[in-house]
Write a protein that holds these residues in place. Structure first.
Motif, short mmCIF file in Angstrom:
data_model
loop_
_atom_site.label_atom_id
_atom_site.label_comp_id
_atom_site.label_asym_id
_atom_site.label_seq_id
_atom_site.Cartn_x
_atom_site.Cartn_y
_atom_site.Cartn_z
N SER A 5 -8.11 -2.47 4.51
CA SER A 5 -7.36 -3.66 4.93
C SER A 5 -8.21 -4.92 4.95
O SER A 5 -7.68 -6.04 4.92
N ILE A 33 -0.46 -7.62 4.09
CA ILE A 33 -0.43 -6.19 3.75
C ILE A 33 0.88 -5.59 4.21
O ILE A 33 1.28 -5.73 5.37
N ASP A 59 2.60 -1.94 4.35
CA ASP A 59 2.46 -0.50 4.19
C ASP A 59 3.85 0.09 3.93
O ASP A 59 4.70 0.11 4.82
N ARG A 84 0.83 -1.21 0.00
CA ARG A 84 0.00 0.00 0.00
C ARG A 84 0.86 1.26 0.00
O ARG A 84 1.86 1.35 0.72
#
Length: 213
Positions: free
Chosen positions: A179, A187, A189, A169
């Motif tokens: 999310s 995920i 970031d 992301r």
């Protein structure tokens, strides 16, 4: 529909995510993205692209490290093409889905370098052997910047071998990918200030070609 789009459509069906194919995003020239995803009230636009072997010759040393591919340039180019499809900024998250169809592997660090910039060290002038930790360079040809490509919300690396998908992301996205939109994915970031330890950990995450795993 090509192979990568078919794989992604199969994944969406298993996830029970509604979608529309070839969704028009530019009223002036009818350009479209491959999918518009819908889950409840949430919407995501995305293109699905394949990372293939480079058409230019790669140095032998680089082939030994990761094959005849230049995945970060593929990703940079695909992000640029995706952004250019729009005549006005999208009002929902915009995502690139990438799959490895090349002759060898690449790592999550490759993706991070494409999005946040190349990595390197800084030698302090006037010092003897005093260098910084490895980090993303300030001018490192990053695809995502605070004042550029803020419409790109992230990149989903779709693992065609193990099914261990990773969503990278963007820290600069105007519209964040929720999310909880996809289930069972990792995920990450992204951050311009990733530490040396972060960079080492990213280098351990590999994305293989199905025929070469």
């Amino acid at each position: 529909m090509n192979k990568s789009e078919s794989l992604f459509e199969e994944y969406l069906n298993k996830q029970k995510i509604n979608f529309t194919n070839n969704f028009v995003v530019n009223s002036k020239n009818t350009k479209n993205v491959d999918f518009r995803l819908a889950k409840g009230q949430q919407r995501i636009l995305c293109d699905v692209k394949e990372i293939n072997d480079s058409k230019i010759n790669i140095r032998t040393a680089d082939i030994n490290l990761g094959g005849n591919i230049n995945a970060q340039n593929h990703i940079r180019g695909d992000i640029k093409k995706l952004r250019q499809k729009f005549d006005s900024p999208p009002t929902v998250p915009l995502m690139l889905v990438s799959m490895n169809f090349s002759s060898n592997f690449f790592t999550a660090l490759t993706v991070s370098r494409a999005l946040m910039g190349e990595i390197g060290v800084i030698f302090e002038r006037g010092s003897e052997g005093n260098i910084s930790d490895v980090h993303h360079l300030q001018h490192g040809n990053a695809s995502l910047r605070q004042k550029m490509n803020t419409s790109i919300s992230g990149v989903l690396l779709f693992d065609i071998v193990m099914g261990k998908h990773y969503l990278f992301r963007s820290p600069y996205a105007k519209h964040e990918i929720p999310s909880d939109f996809f289930s069972g994915i990792k995920i990450l970031d992204l951050c311009k200030t990733e530490t040396q330890d972060d960079i080492i950990e990213l280098s351990k995450i590999m994305f293989w070609n199905k025929d070469k795993s």
